[in-house]
Design an enzyme around this catalytic site. Structure first.
Site, PDB file in Angstrom:
ATOM      1  N   LYS A   1       2.097  70.643  58.730  1.00 62.68           N
ATOM      2  CA  LYS A   1       2.629  71.036  57.435  1.00 62.68           C
ATOM      3  C   LYS A   1       2.687  69.772  56.580  1.00 62.68           C
ATOM      4  O   LYS A   1       3.037  68.687  57.099  1.00 62.68           O
ATOM      5  CB  LYS A   1       4.036  71.630  57.612  1.00 62.68           C
ATOM      6  CG  LYS A   1       4.677  72.124  56.314  1.00 62.68           C
ATOM      7  CD  LYS A   1       6.054  72.764  56.579  1.00 62.68           C
ATOM      8  CE  LYS A   1       6.675  73.294  55.307  1.00 62.68           C
ATOM      9  NZ  LYS A   1       7.982  73.959  55.548  1.00 62.68           N
TER      10      LYS A   1
ATOM     11  N   SER B   1       8.680  78.603  53.616  1.00 58.76           N
ATOM     12  CA  SER B   1       7.811  77.660  52.957  1.00 58.76           C
ATOM     13  C   SER B   1       6.595  77.220  53.776  1.00 58.76           C
ATOM     14  O   SER B   1       5.647  76.694  53.207  1.00 58.76           O
ATOM     15  CB  SER B   1       8.620  76.416  52.587  1.00 58.76           C
ATOM     16  OG  SER B   1       9.065  75.751  53.757  1.00 58.76           O
TER      17      SER B   1
ATOM     18  N   SER C   1      11.995  79.080  57.035  1.00 57.06           N
ATOM     19  CA  SER C   1      10.655  78.659  56.608  1.00 57.06           C
ATOM     20  C   SER C   1       9.603  78.568  57.705  1.00 57.06           C
ATOM     21  O   SER C   1       8.421  78.419  57.414  1.00 57.06           O
ATOM     22  CB  SER C   1      10.732  77.296  55.904  1.00 57.06           C
ATOM     23  OG  SER C   1      11.191  77.470  54.582  1.00 57.06           O
TER      24      SER C   1
END
Lengths: 481, 483, 95
Positions: A76, A151, A175
Site C-alpha cells: 500500500k 482506504s 481500511s
C-alpha cells in the site's frame, strides 16, 4: 502463475521450476497490461522489482531462502520504500521519494520478497471507497463503476484481479477489512501494537495498524510471519513473542465458542447480506463450533467517538506537511503564512481538509472536554464491551460492511454517508483488538465478507478459523470476470 | 505610590545528553547545519519518537536536587503550532503530568539572609531548531540540528520580589544543574534560557497585577537589566493610570529596549492533547534510587565542606563552591599546593581574572589545577616571590613550559633564602648608605619608618640580582637597624 | 450542532489551510453534519470513566542514550523544495 497463492508460488520457486526473475517479469507484464482497467497501482517499480528478484534468486542459490524469497507482492502506498516514490494517495507527496524504509518494508526485503510497486489508496487513508485518491479512483474487479472500498482499495483490487498474490494494507477504522470484503479477498487487521508503524505514514496514531491482504488465510498467515514483531523504533509496538502463524492453521474448530453481537445484525444490514453472513456461521457450526448471541451495548457510539479521535490525531499528524522540508510547496509564496496556507490548501484534498478542520476544532479551547475527552471516555466503554464479551466467547462474527460494493460517486456528496460504511469495523480499532474479513458469499454477484473478531493477540486463532472455513468453502477461490 | 514587584521565572535547561530526546541523533554543538537532523528530527513521514532514558534520569536528578516530587507517571502531550523551526508542527512536551512536581530552592541574598523560592513543576520537552535571518534571496534559512534536543523547563512560583532575587535564583539554578552534570551551563550557546514573568501590585496588596512575560534572556546581566527595564515600564504605565496588557515581550539587551511579541489578531490556541505516539512513562523506586546514587555533592554541601575542610571563610567558600568545574579546579590545586588559603587566592585571583579576560571557561583553561598547585607550593615554601610567581603563571598559561620547577630554573626565579648570604648583602648595603641608616634610626613615626625601610629593598634586590627573599631581607634589616 | 462561519475561518487559520468563501459555505454544511454525528456522544453516561488514550495498557520503553544516527543531509535535502548552504529555505521568518 497469476492464479497461484503465495504458498504455491513459494513452492514453485523452491522446486526450481521458475526463477524469481522470470516470475517477476510475468507479473510485471500482466500488471502493465491489466491495471489500466483498475488503476490499482500508483507506482509500478519494475527496475527495483527485477533487481530484488535477481537478489532473491541469489539468496535461494546461497541456501538462504525463506517462504517469501522471490515471491512478488505489493505495498500500500502508505509504507515508505527507500528510493521508490511514496505518495499516500496525495498531491502533497506526489514526488516524495523517501530515503528510508518502513520497518514493514524492511522486513519483507529481509525475507527476500519482491515488491512490484505501490498500490492506490484513499488520500492519507481517509476514506472507504478509494475515491479520495489524488491519483484517481480504483475500480472494483467485481463490477464496473463499483468502488473497491477503502482506504486500502488498491491493494484489495490488485489482489482480487490477480495482479499480485498479496499486498499490505493498513486499517484505522476498517481500511483493510472493508475493501477485502468488497473485493472478495482475505484481510486481517492485527492487534494494535503487533505490527510496527515506523515508516507507515500516520493517519491516527492510536488506531492505525498495518496488516495482510491476500486471497487465502494461509497467505495472510505467511504475511503475518513477516510483518508482526517488536520494533524498537515504534514506542507503541509490543515486545511479545511472535508465533508461527502457519503452524496452527489446521487446528480443529470443535468447541469454538462464537458470539454474534446483536448490535451488528441491525436494520443497517440488508436481509440479503445478513443471509450470507448467517450461512457462513452455519458452516462453522458444521465444523463443531457453538454459537450464542452477545451484546456490545456501546458499539453504536463507535462512529461518533472515532470521528473525534481520528481527526484530532490526524490534525496534528498532518501538520508536518507544511512545504518546508519535503513534499509539495505552493508556487511563489509571498510570505510564510501564505506558504503554509496555500501549500496545505492545494496539497490536500477535500476529505483530508475536512478531517483536519474537524480535528482542530475538537481540540480547540472550549471544545476539548465535550469532544476529545468525552470520546476517549466512550472509547473505554467500547473497549470494556469487548472485554466483557470475550469472557463468554472465543471469537465474534459479524458482517464487515452494511452492503456490498457500491457505485462510484454514490456516497461522495455527504461525508457522513461514507462514514457509516465502517459501522461494523470501527469499534474494533477503538478497542485495539484484531479482526479479519473472509469471503463468505455473494449478493447480486458482488462479494460479501464475514468479519471474525478476536481478543487481543489472538491473530493465530483468527487465521486458524478463517483457514478452516476456506477448507470447506470456495468463496475465496472465485475469480472476477 | 509604592509598588511590590512580583517575579516568576521559567527556565529552559538544555540537558547534556549525548542524543536527542526522541531520536538517536547527536546533540553536539557546532556541527554543520542539518547534519545532526535525521528522519525523526526532520519529521519525515511515518517516523516515530522513542524517548531517551538519560533525559528522564537527568530530570529525576534535578527533581531530587530541588526537593521536588517526582512524577511517577508522566505523559507527553502535543502542543500544536506552526513555525519553520518546529518540524512536526507540534512540540512534544508535558503539561498535565510532568516528570517533576512541586519543590523548592533556597537562595542567599546580599544582606546575608536566605529565601525559599518554590518550584511549581519542571517538565521535559524538545527544543526547536533555529531560524537564521541572514538574507537568502529574501528567504530565511532553517537549521534543525538543535530540534529535538532535550530540555527541562523549570517553572517557579511568583516568589521573587526583586531583580536581585531573580538573578540569585537563576545563578543558583545554574550552579545546581552544572554541579549535577545535567547541563553544560554554557549560556552563550543557549544552554540555559530565561523567561521572566513580572507584575506590580500596590505595596502590601494581596491581589496580583497583570503580568507580562519577557522571553529568551540568555545572560544574568540581561536578565537583571530586562527586569529593571520592565519594572520601570510597568510603573510608568500604572502611575499614569494606564493598564498593563498581558503579553509576551522581547528584550534587546544591546539597546536596553523591549517590544511586544504579541501576534496581531490571532490568539494562540495550542490544542494540547496526549501524544498518541508515546505511552505514559512510569518511574519506579529503583529508577529514582539509581538517580539518587548518581547525585554528586551539591553546591550548598560543598560550600559547608570547603569551610570545614580547608578553613575558608564563607565568602571564599561560596564563590569556589558555586561552579562545579571551578570547585574541582580549586580542589585539585589544593591537593598539589597544600596551602588552601593561598590556593583560594590564586584560583579566585590570577586564574579567574585571566579566564574572564580571555572569555574562557574553566574547562578551556590552558593550565591544570595540578600545575597551579605546584606553583602555590613554591610560593608557600618561599622559593618564589609574588612577582616571580606571576612570571611562572604567565609561562604556564602561554604554554611556554608546563613544569613549574623547570620554569623557575630557566628564568632564575629561585629566591635566595640562605640567611648567611643575605646577611652579608645587608651588611654591605647598609655600610654604603650611612645617612639613610641614621635617618631611619632617628624616625619615630612607624609609617614613615616602614616607607624608609622600603628604600633599602631596591639596593638589596639589586645586590641579590633579584633573587633575595624579600621577607627574609625585611627581617634581617629590622634586626640590624634595631627596629 | 452547527458550526459557524467564524469558527470555520478561525480553525482554518489554526490548521493553516486557506479557505475561500465558497469553501466555507460547503464546510459549514459538511462539518455541521459531521458534528451532528459526533454529538451522539453527549448521550453516553461517562461518569467516573477514565479517558482511554491507548488501546493497550502498556508503559513507555526508554531508549539508551547512544548515538545511532549518522549525517544523511544530502539524501534528505535532495527531496527538499529549497535549500542553500545546508539550510532549508522558507519565506522570511519575522519574529
Amino acid at each position: 502463475m497469476h492464479n497461484k497463492s503465495v504458498a504455491e508460488l513459494s513452492k514453485e520457486l523452491e522446486s526450481g521450476k521458475i526463477s524469481s526473475v522470470e516470475l517477476t517479469q510475468q507479473f510485471l507484464d500482466r500488471l502493465k497490461s491489466e491495471d489500466g482497467k483498475y488503476n490499482s497501482f500508483i507506482t509500478i517499480s519494475a527496475d527495483q522489482a527485477l533487481a530484488e528478484a535477481k537478489a532473491a534468486d541469489e539468496m535461494r542459490a546461497a541456501g538462504k531462502a525463506t517462504a517469501w524469497t522471490g515471491v512478488p507482492f505489493a505495498h500500500k502506498d502508505i509504507f515508505c520504500t527507500n528510493g521508490v516514490r511514496t505518495t499516500c494517495g496525495s498531491k502533497m507527496l506526489e514526488n516524495f521519494v523517501p530515503p528510508y524504509d518502513a520497518t514493514v518494508t524492511a522486513n519483507f526485503k529481509a525475507a527476500g520478497a519482491v515488491c512490484l510497486g505501490k498500490t492506490n489508496m484513499d488520500e492519507f487513508a481517509m476514506g472507504s471507497s478509494n475515491e479520495s485518491s489524488f491519483f484517481g479512483a480504483v475500480t472494483n474487479p467485481w463490477g464496473d463503476k463499483r468502488v473497491p472500498g477503502g482506504s486500502s482499495g488498491g491493494s484489495a483490487a490488485a489482489v482480487a484481479a490477480r495482479l499480485v498474490p498479496a499486498a499490505t494494507g493498513t486499517d484505522t477504522g476498517g481500511s483493510i477489512r472493508q475493501p477485502a470484503a468488497l473485493c472478495g479477498i482475505t484481510g486481517l487487521k492485527p492487534t494494535y501494537g503487533r505490527v510496527s508503524r515506523y515508516g507507515m505514514i500516520a493517519f491516527a496514531s492510536s488506531l492505525d495498524q498495518g496488516g495482510p491482504m491476500a486471497r487465502t488465510a494461509e497467505d495472510a498467515a505467511l504475511m503475518m510471519n513477516v510483518m508482526a514483531g517488536f520494533d524498537p523504533k515504534d514506542s507503541t509496538c509490543i515486545d511479545r513473542e511472535v508465533p508461527d502463524y502457519t503452524a496452527t492453521l489446521n487446528e480443529p474448530l470443535k468447541g469454538l465458542k462464537i458470539g454474534l453481537p446483536k448490535e451488528y445484525f441491525s436494520e443497517q444490514l440488508s436481509p440479503a447480506m445478513e443471509e450470507q453472513v448467517r450461512n457462513a456461521v452455519r458452516e462453522y457450526e458444521k465444523l463443531g463450533a457453538t454459537v450464542k448471541e452477545v451484546s456490545l451495548p456501546n458499539a453504536k457510539l463507535a462512529i461518533a467517538a472515532y470521528y473525534v479521535i481520528a481527526p484530532a490525531e490526524a490534525s496534528a499528524n498532518l501538520s508536518r506537511f507544511d512545504g518546508a522540508r519535503y513534499g509539495y510547496r505552493c508556487e511563489n509564496p509571498k510570505d510564510l503564512m501564505d506558504m503554509y496556507t496555500r501549500t496545505r490548501a492545494e496539497g490536500f484534498g477535500n476529505e483530508v481538509k475536512r478531517r483536519i478542520l474537524v480535528g482542530s476544532y475538537a481540540l480547540s479551547a472550549g471544545y476539548f472536554d465535550a469532544y476529545y475527552l468525552k470520546a476517549q471516555k466512550v472509547r473505554r466503554l467500547i473497549q470494556q464491551d469487548f472485554i466483557n464479551a470475550f469472557k463468554e466467547v472465543d471469537v465474534m462474527m459479524s458482517p464487515v460492511s452494511p452492503s456490498p460494493a457500491f457505485v462510484q460517486g454514490e456516497k461522495t456528496t455527504d461525508p457522513v454517508t461514507m462514514y457509516l460504511e465502517d459501522v461494523f469495523t470501527i469499534a474494533i480499532n477503538l478497542a485495539g483488538i484484531p479482526a479479519m474479513s473472509v469471503p463468505a458469499g455473494f449478493v447480486n454477484g458482488l462479494p460479501v465478507g464475514l468479519q471474525i473478531i478476536g481478543d487481543y493477540f489472538s491473530e493465530a486463532r483468527l487465521l486458524n478459523a478463517a483457514h478452516q472455513f476456506q477448507q470447506v468453502t470456495d468463496w475465496h477461490q472465485r475469480e472476477p470476470q | 505610590m509604592q509598588w511590590d514587584i512580583v517575579i516568576g521565572l521559567e527556565i529552559h535547561v538544555q540537558l547534556a545528553t549525548k542524543t536527542k530526546i526522541f531520536s538517536g541523533s547527536s546533540t553536539a554543538f557546532g556541527a554543520e547545519p542539518n547534519t545532526q537532523a535525521n528522519a525523526v528530527d526532520l519529521a519525515m513521514p511515518g517516523t516515530l519518537p522513542v524517548p531517551n532514558e538519560q533525559a528522564f534520569r537527568y530530570a529525576v536528578m534535578f527533581g531530587l536536587a530541588t526537593n521536588s516530587e517526582i512524577g511517577r507517571r508522566s505523559v507527553f502531550e502535543r502542543k500544536n503550532y506552526f513555525y519553520p523551526d518546529l518540524p512536526k508542527g507540534y512540540q512534544t512536551t508535558q503539561l498535565e503530568q510532568p516528570i517533576v512536581g512541586p519543590g523548592h530552592v533556597d537562595i542567599d541574598l546580599s544582606d546575608g539572609s536566605t529565601k525559599r523560592v518554590r518550584i511549581h513543576h519542571a517538565h521535559l520537552e524538545e527544543d526547536a531548531g533555529k531560524s537564521l535571518h541572514e538574507d537568502y534571496h529574501g528567504m530565511s534559512g532553517i537549521d534543525l540540528n538543535r530540534a529535538g534536543t532535550p530540555l527541562i523547563e523549570v517553572v517557579t512560583e511568583p516568589d521573587m520580589n526583586s531583580a536581585e532575587e531573580a538573578v540569585a535564583f537563576a545563578k543558583k539554578l545554574h550552579s545546581l544543574v552544572t554541579s549535577l552534570g545535567i547541563c553544560d551551563g554554557d549560556m552563550s550557546q543557549g544552554s540555559m534560557r530565561f523567561d521572566v514573568n513580572i507584575s506590580l501590585k500596590p505595596k502590601g496588596s494581596d491581589t496580583l497585577g497583570t503580568r507580562t512575560e519577557t522571553k529568551n534572556l540568555n545572560s544574568f546581566r540581561f536578565m537583571e537589566q530586562a527586569i529593571a527595564h520592565e519594572v520601570e515600564r510597568q510603573m510608568d504605565i500604572l502611575e499614569d493610570g494606564g493598564e498593563i496588557i498581558q503579553e509576551t515581550r522581547l528584550y534587546n539587551g544591546d539597546r536596553d529596549e523591549s517590544r511586544s511579541m504579541r501576534s496581531k489578531e490571532e490568539a494562540n490556541d495550542y490544542r494540547y492533547f496526549p501524544c498518541p505516539d508515546l505511552l505514559p512513562v512510569e518511574i519506579d523506586d529503583s529508577f529514582i534510587e539509581e538517580a539518587r546514587a548518581r547525585l554528586p555533592e551539591l553546591p550548598d554541601a560543598r560550600r559547608a565542606r570547603f569551610k570545614e575542610q580547608y578553613g575558608l571563610n564563607d565568602y571564599d567558600a561560596g564563590i569556589l563552591s558555586a561552579d562545579a568545574k571551578l570547585a574541582g579546579f580549586f580542589e585539585e590545586t589544593v591537593e598539589h599546593g597544600k596551602d588552601a588559603k593561598l590556593a583560594s587566592n590564586w584560583v579566585q585571583g590570577e586564574f579567574s581574572a585571566r579566564l574572564n579576560a580571555e572569555e574562557k571557561s574553566v574547562a578551556d583553561a590552558p593550565i591544570t589545577g595540578a600545575q597551579l598547585g605546584a606553583l602555590v607550593t613554591r610560593i608557600a615554601d618561599n622559593t618564589l616571590s609574588s612577582s616571580g610567581a606571576k612570571k611562572v603563571f604567565e609561562a604556564l598559561w602561554t604554554g611556554e613550559n608546563d613544569d613549574v620547577d623547570a620554569i623557575i630554573d630557566a628564568k632564575g626565579l629561585k629566591q635566595v633564602s640562605d640567611t648567611g648570604a643575605l646577611e652579608a648583602m645587608v651588611d654591605e648595603v647598609l655600610a654604603g648608605m650611612p645617612d639613610q641608616v641614621a635617618q631611619f634610626q632617628g624616625e619615630e613615626d612607624p609609617k614613615k619608618r616602614k616607607k624608609m625601610l622600603g628604600g633599602f629593598m631596591g639596593p638589596l634586590m639589586k645586590a641579590s640580582k633579584g633573587q633575595g627573599n624579600p621577607k627574609l631581607f625585611n627581617e634581617i634589616l629590622l634586626r640590624k637597624l634595631g627596629g | 450542532m452547527s458550526i459557524s462561519r467564524e469558527d470555520i475561518e478561525k480553525v482554518a487559520v489554526l490548521a493553516r489551510i486557506k479557505v475561500d468563501d465558497e469553501q466555507v459555505s460547503a464546510l459549514e454544511k459538511d462539518l455541521g453534519n459531521i458534528l451532528d454525528l459526533v454529538d451522539q456522544l453527549s448521550a453516553a453516561d461517562t461518569e467516573a470513566v477514565e479517558p482511554m488514550a491507548h488501546p493497550l495498557d502498556a508503559v513507555q520503553r526508554l531508549r539508551a542514550d547512544e548515538v545511532t544516527e549518522t549525517n544523511q543531509r544530502e539524501a534528505f535535502q535532495a527531496i527538499a523544495p529549497a535549500t542553500e548552504d545546508g539550510l532549508y529555505l522558507v519565506p522570511k521568518v519575522i519574529e
